[in-house]
Design a protein around this motif. Structure first.
Motif: not given
Ligand code: ZN
Length: 194
Positions: A39, A41, A66, A97, A100-101
């Motif tokens: 991801c 992130d 993602g 993870h 996660c958004g």
């Molecule tokens: Zn993420």
């Protein structure tokens, strides 16, 4: 007040002038023969390679929102195929993870935010009329383990992926870096059809 870009370029001039690149010298072939799909992130920028014991030159690192393969013929899958056939990647790790958004992301809220930023609602109507399912395109996932299983399955079952390439699935804690194994690519039966 300097812009973000000016700061980046100023830093870069100093970085090169001081030869700070020297510790990173390597070639394009991953020393650990590994490709990682992770991801994007921001918490994982340094944490993920450190937590996995990867240094510069060890792995092909592909990142998106993602750690998803959303289309079997999209750019992520193409990168993995190129990594395997042209860049000596022999194993693949999918690393999503916690927190996660893309977990339970709301496509409606994103499209509303786009309208708030000046994107014309008629544009979206036109795209929908042309057959583009915007909500489907922006969707995330409800359960991170299911998502990892699903993405591993897409990679594993891809018609151009050689069957002897192990595809592992992991979830990383974005605070501690702890890895949880979801799919052990050495045991084919662990790769569910979720
Ligand atoms: Zn993420």
């Amino acid at each position: 007040m300097k812009s973000l870009l000016a700061n980046v370029l100023d830093h870069n001039r100093d970085f090169v002038a001081r030869r700070e690149y020297e510790p990173f010298a390597t070639d394009k072939f991953p020393d650990k023969n590994l490709a990682v799909l992770a991801c994007m992130d921001a918490r994982l920028v340094e944490l993920l390679p450190k937590a996995m014991g990867l240094k510069n030159g060890d792995a092909k690192l592909i990142k998106n929102a993602g750690a998803l393969v959303t289309h079997p013929w999209g750019s992520v899958m193409r990168s993995l195929i190129v990594a395997v056939y042209a860049l000596r990647a022999e194993e693949i790790c999918v690393v999503a993870h916690e927190d996660c958004g893309m977990n339970s992301i709301d496509p409606g809220a994103i499209l509303q935010a786009a309208q708030d930023r000046g994107i014309n609602g008629k544009t979206m109507d036109t795209l929908r009329a042309a057959g583009i399912d915007l909500d489907h395109w922006l969707r995330g996932f409800d359960n991170v383990a299911d998502s990892v299983n699903y993405t591993v399955g897409i990679i594993r079952q891809h018609p151009l992926m050689p069957p002897d390439v192990p595809v592992h699935g992991l979830i990383i804690n974005p605070h501690t870096g702890q890895l949880k194994l979801v799919v052990d690519g050495y045991s084919p039966q662990a790769t569910g059809d979720a």
